[in-house]
Write an enzyme that holds these catalytic residues in place. Structure first.
Site, PDB file in Angstrom:
ATOM      1  N   PRO A   9       0.608  10.188   1.648  1.00 35.68           N
ATOM      2  CA  PRO A   9      -0.645  10.761   1.191  1.00 35.68           C
ATOM      3  C   PRO A   9      -1.196  10.130  -0.082  1.00 35.68           C
ATOM      4  O   PRO A   9      -0.461   9.842  -1.019  1.00 35.68           O
ATOM      5  CB  PRO A   9      -0.294  12.230   0.930  1.00 35.68           C
ATOM      6  CG  PRO A   9       0.874  12.501   1.799  1.00 35.68           C
ATOM      7  CD  PRO A   9       1.637  11.211   1.857  1.00 35.68           C
ATOM      8  N   ASN A  10      -2.493   9.921  -0.053  1.00 32.20           N
ATOM      9  CA  ASN A  10      -3.302   9.453  -1.177  1.00 32.20           C
ATOM     10  C   ASN A  10      -3.096   7.991  -1.545  1.00 32.20           C
ATOM     11  O   ASN A  10      -3.805   7.465  -2.402  1.00 32.20           O
ATOM     12  CB  ASN A  10      -3.100  10.341  -2.410  1.00 32.20           C
ATOM     13  CG  ASN A  10      -3.538  11.757  -2.145  1.00 32.20           C
ATOM     14  OD1 ASN A  10      -4.641  11.991  -1.661  1.00 32.20           O
ATOM     15  ND2 ASN A  10      -2.676  12.706  -2.428  1.00 32.20           N
ATOM     16  N   ARG A  17      -7.537   5.901  -7.434  1.00 37.14           N
ATOM     17  CA  ARG A  17      -6.769   7.042  -7.930  1.00 37.14           C
ATOM     18  C   ARG A  17      -5.949   6.671  -9.167  1.00 37.14           C
ATOM     19  O   ARG A  17      -5.128   5.760  -9.117  1.00 37.14           O
ATOM     20  CB  ARG A  17      -5.829   7.515  -6.823  1.00 37.14           C
ATOM     21  CG  ARG A  17      -4.888   8.595  -7.241  1.00 37.14           C
ATOM     22  CD  ARG A  17      -3.870   8.872  -6.150  1.00 37.14           C
ATOM     23  NE  ARG A  17      -2.963   9.909  -6.585  1.00 37.14           N
ATOM     24  CZ  ARG A  17      -1.734  10.022  -6.173  1.00 37.14           C
ATOM     25  NH1 ARG A  17      -1.240   9.168  -5.300  1.00 37.14           N
ATOM     26  NH2 ARG A  17      -0.969  10.985  -6.624  1.00 37.14           N
ATOM     27  N   TYR A  22      -1.278   3.977 -11.288  1.00 36.76           N
ATOM     28  CA  TYR A  22      -1.027   3.212 -10.071  1.00 36.76           C
ATOM     29  C   TYR A  22      -1.641   1.816 -10.063  1.00 36.76           C
ATOM     30  O   TYR A  22      -1.409   1.059  -9.130  1.00 36.76           O
ATOM     31  CB  TYR A  22      -1.540   3.999  -8.859  1.00 36.76           C
ATOM     32  CG  TYR A  22      -0.874   5.333  -8.722  1.00 36.76           C
ATOM     33  CD1 TYR A  22       0.449   5.429  -8.303  1.00 36.76           C
ATOM     34  CD2 TYR A  22      -1.544   6.515  -9.025  1.00 36.76           C
ATOM     35  CE1 TYR A  22       1.087   6.653  -8.189  1.00 36.76           C
ATOM     36  CE2 TYR A  22      -0.925   7.749  -8.905  1.00 36.76           C
ATOM     37  CZ  TYR A  22       0.386   7.805  -8.485  1.00 36.76           C
ATOM     38  OH  TYR A  22       1.010   9.020  -8.374  1.00 36.76           O
ATOM     39  N   ASN A  73       7.048   4.700   1.012  1.00 37.44           N
ATOM     40  CA  ASN A  73       6.584   5.390  -0.189  1.00 37.44           C
ATOM     41  C   ASN A  73       5.962   6.683   0.334  1.00 37.44           C
ATOM     42  O   ASN A  73       4.816   6.688   0.757  1.00 37.44           O
ATOM     43  CB  ASN A  73       5.556   4.553  -0.949  1.00 37.44           C
ATOM     44  CG  ASN A  73       5.079   5.239  -2.217  1.00 37.44           C
ATOM     45  OD1 ASN A  73       5.258   6.440  -2.390  1.00 37.44           O
ATOM     46  ND2 ASN A  73       4.451   4.466  -3.081  1.00 37.44           N
ATOM     47  N   ALA A  76       3.447  12.209  -2.273  1.00 36.60           N
ATOM     48  CA  ALA A  76       3.798  13.592  -2.606  1.00 36.60           C
ATOM     49  C   ALA A  76       4.819  14.173  -1.634  1.00 36.60           C
ATOM     50  O   ALA A  76       5.560  15.096  -1.987  1.00 36.60           O
ATOM     51  CB  ALA A  76       2.540  14.457  -2.623  1.00 36.60           C
ATOM     52  N   GLU A  97      13.462   3.604  -0.094  1.00 36.81           N
ATOM     53  CA  GLU A  97      12.395   4.399  -0.702  1.00 36.81           C
ATOM     54  C   GLU A  97      11.813   3.613  -1.873  1.00 36.81           C
ATOM     55  O   GLU A  97      12.559   3.102  -2.707  1.00 36.81           O
ATOM     56  CB  GLU A  97      12.974   5.735  -1.185  1.00 36.81           C
ATOM     57  CG  GLU A  97      11.976   6.639  -1.842  1.00 36.81           C
ATOM     58  CD  GLU A  97      12.608   7.920  -2.367  1.00 36.81           C
ATOM     59  OE1 GLU A  97      11.895   8.641  -3.107  1.00 36.81           O
ATOM     60  OE2 GLU A  97      13.783   8.212  -2.080  1.00 36.81           O
ATOM     61  N   HIS A  99       8.502   3.457  -4.922  1.00 40.46           N
ATOM     62  CA  HIS A  99       7.412   4.129  -5.636  1.00 40.46           C
ATOM     63  C   HIS A  99       6.795   3.131  -6.607  1.00 40.46           C
ATOM     64  O   HIS A  99       7.512   2.334  -7.227  1.00 40.46           O
ATOM     65  CB  HIS A  99       7.929   5.349  -6.399  1.00 40.46           C
ATOM     66  CG  HIS A  99       8.469   6.403  -5.495  1.00 40.46           C
ATOM     67  ND1 HIS A  99       7.667   7.290  -4.823  1.00 40.46           N
ATOM     68  CD2 HIS A  99       9.742   6.682  -5.113  1.00 40.46           C
ATOM     69  CE1 HIS A  99       8.417   8.080  -4.079  1.00 40.46           C
ATOM     70  NE2 HIS A  99       9.684   7.723  -4.232  1.00 40.46           N
ATOM     71  N   ARG A 106       7.566  10.761 -15.381  1.00 43.70           N
ATOM     72  CA  ARG A 106       6.410  11.615 -15.093  1.00 43.70           C
ATOM     73  C   ARG A 106       6.825  13.080 -15.028  1.00 43.70           C
ATOM     74  O   ARG A 106       7.898  13.445 -15.491  1.00 43.70           O
ATOM     75  CB  ARG A 106       5.768  11.136 -13.791  1.00 43.70           C
ATOM     76  CG  ARG A 106       5.286   9.675 -13.938  1.00 43.70           C
ATOM     77  CD  ARG A 106       4.587   9.165 -12.738  1.00 43.70           C
ATOM     78  NE  ARG A 106       3.342   9.915 -12.550  1.00 43.70           N
ATOM     79  CZ  ARG A 106       2.687   9.928 -11.396  1.00 43.70           C
ATOM     80  NH1 ARG A 106       3.143   9.273 -10.355  1.00 43.70           N
ATOM     81  NH2 ARG A 106       1.567  10.609 -11.286  1.00 43.70           N
TER      82      ARG A 106
END
Length: 143
Positions: A9-10, A17, A22, A73, A76, A97, A99, A106
């Site tokens: 998502p996103n 964004r 990012y 990735n 969320a 995985e 990111h 964060r």
């Protein structure tokens, strides 16, 4: 070697964004960089992005006995996408995985991943290089 890169998502809004987190690179630009590296390393790379957990699950299941590795990735969904975790476990696809941001620098809720413990490894905080590091690792397995 066949690899599927899934972005959750996103991530389709990369470049728009939160560029301070990012970066300014779009998902299309990111995928192009990964594809170029994949060709250089003689790794076939395919891409998929969805904002919907069920569609990501479907893609993982469709990839059963088709791909060698998954680079994901989950966005969320990293923190609560139990269906994605179950799909990875069900298919037995070896997973890395990744990111873009350093999730540990964060918000506290981003520190917990429901995928990390079933993944081959986790790469976080190196921007687009996180994906490339995953490809370099997979290339090292071919030797």
């Amino acid at each position: 070697m066949k690899v599927l890169v899934i972005n959750g998502p996103n991530l389709n809004f990369l470049g728009i964004r939160e560029p301070e987190v990012y970066g300014l690179k779009t998902l299309k630009e990111l995928n192009e960089e990964i594809e170029i590296l994949g060709k250089r390393l003689e790794i076939e790379v395919n891409f998929y992005q969805s904002n919907h957990e069920g569609q990501i699950i479907d893609k993982i299941q469709e990839s059963y006995n088709v791909i060698d590795y998954l680079i994901i990735n989950p966005g969320a969904l990293t923190h609560y996408g139990i269906g994605i975790r179950d799909a990875i476990l069900s298919t037995g696809i070896k997973t890395i995985e990744v990111h873009l941001s350093n999730v540990y620098s964060r918000e506290e809720f981003r520190h917990k991943s429901i995928i990390s413990d079933i993944a081959v490894g986790k790469i976080t905080g190196f921007g687009s290089e996180s994906y490339k590091m995953a490809l370099h690792y997979l290339n090292s397995l071919k030797k």
